[in-house]
Enzyme design. Sequence first.
Site, PDB file in Angstrom:
ATOM      1  N   ASP A  13      50.581  40.799 -24.273  1.00 53.01           N
ATOM      2  CA  ASP A  13      49.219  40.485 -23.833  1.00 53.01           C
ATOM      3  C   ASP A  13      48.312  40.553 -25.054  1.00 53.01           C
ATOM      4  O   ASP A  13      47.697  41.574 -25.350  1.00 53.01           O
ATOM      5  CB  ASP A  13      48.770  41.470 -22.757  1.00 53.01           C
ATOM      6  N   VAL A  14      48.264  39.435 -25.777  1.00 52.58           N
ATOM      7  CA  VAL A  14      47.545  39.393 -27.058  1.00 52.58           C
ATOM      8  C   VAL A  14      46.312  38.500 -27.011  1.00 52.58           C
ATOM      9  O   VAL A  14      45.462  38.577 -27.888  1.00 52.58           O
ATOM     10  CB  VAL A  14      48.488  38.950 -28.191  1.00 52.58           C
ATOM     11  N   LYS A  15      46.223  37.623 -26.024  1.00 51.37           N
ATOM     12  CA  LYS A  15      45.053  36.769 -25.790  1.00 51.37           C
ATOM     13  C   LYS A  15      44.543  36.117 -27.070  1.00 51.37           C
ATOM     14  O   LYS A  15      43.346  36.124 -27.358  1.00 51.37           O
ATOM     15  CB  LYS A  15      43.936  37.550 -25.103  1.00 51.37           C
ATOM     16  N   ARG A  16      45.438  35.530 -27.830  1.00 51.27           N
ATOM     17  CA  ARG A  16      45.038  34.878 -29.076  1.00 51.27           C
ATOM     18  C   ARG A  16      44.409  33.520 -28.789  1.00 51.27           C
ATOM     19  O   ARG A  16      44.790  32.836 -27.829  1.00 51.27           O
ATOM     20  CB  ARG A  16      46.232  34.720 -30.006  1.00 51.27           C
TER      21      ARG A  16
END
Length: 306
Positions: A103-106
Site C-alpha cells: 500500500d504505497v499509493k504512488r
Amino acid sequence: MINKLVNRIKETNAPVVVGLDPTMVMIPECVQKKAFEQYGETLEGAAEAIWQFNKSIVDTTYDLIPAVKPQVAMYEQFGIPGMVAFKKTVDYCREKGLVVIGDVKRGDIGSTSAAYATAHLGRVKVGNNSFYGFNEDFATVNPYLGSDGINPFLDVCKEEKKGIFVLVKTSNPSSGEFQDRIADGRPLYEYVGEQVDRWGSELMGNSYSYVGAVVGATYPEMGKVLRKVMPKAYILVPGYGAQGGTAEGLKPYFNEDGLGAVVNSSRGIIAAYKSEKYRERFAPENFADASRQAVIDMIEDINSIF
C-alpha cells in the site's frame, strides 16, 4: 499474480486482506519492552518492535488468509530502520505463501513513476546484475496524473506478472471533494473506473485483470456501479469495520460466484486485543491470538452475505 490471489481466495474461502499498518500505540508494552532492551528507545528499537509484532500476527493468521497489505507510511516514519522492517515483513509474508499488496499509493510521471514501479514491483539494474527492491506482488497507485503515471507500472507488471490496484473511489469522508465531481453528467470516479477497465484489458490473467481497483466499503451504491464499469478488475475494498463498512454493504463489490473483491481490515485485526469485543478474552501478550480470532470472525461475517 492475480491468478495466485484468486486461487488463494478460493483455497482459504476468505476474501480478506490483513492490513499490516502498525503504530507504536497498537504494539503491546511487552513487545516494545523487549525491543527496547535490545536496541534502546531508538528508531532501531521501534523498527524491531514493529517487525516482531508483524511476525507474530502473520504466524497466527497466514493459514487463514490469502493476502496482506502493509502500509508503507507506517514504516517510513521510522526512517531507514522502519524501511528495513517493511522489507523484512514483505519477505516473510511471501515466504509464508501470502500475496503481498504494497500500500504505497504512488503517483508521478516519467522516470519517477518508472522508479517507483521498479522499487516496489520490479528489478533494478546494477551493472550486469539486477535485483528486486521491496518485491511486493501488487502496489496501490494514484491515477490523478493520468496514463503517464500508470504506464510505467503497467510495463513492469507485464514483465514481472504482477499487478496494481488503482485508487478509484476511496473510503475516506472527504473523497467526494474531487472523486464525486460531475463532469459531462457523470462523477469523476466513473471515468477513472472506465480507464481502469481499459488499462486492464491489456493485462489479463485467467479470469481477472492484473489491474485492479480500490473502492471503499463505505460507498456500496457507488461500488455497485463500479462493479459493472470494471467487470474484469478485482476490487480491493478498504473501510470494513473500523471505518463503518459492513458485510451486508459489501455485496455489490462481488460477483455472483463470490469472487471479484477482497476486503481489507487493518486495526480491526492487528489491534483486536485492544477492542471491547476481544480484550476480556485476550491479554495483551496474547495479541496475536486475538488477531486470529478477529480474522475468523471477519471471514464468517463476509461469507454470510453469499
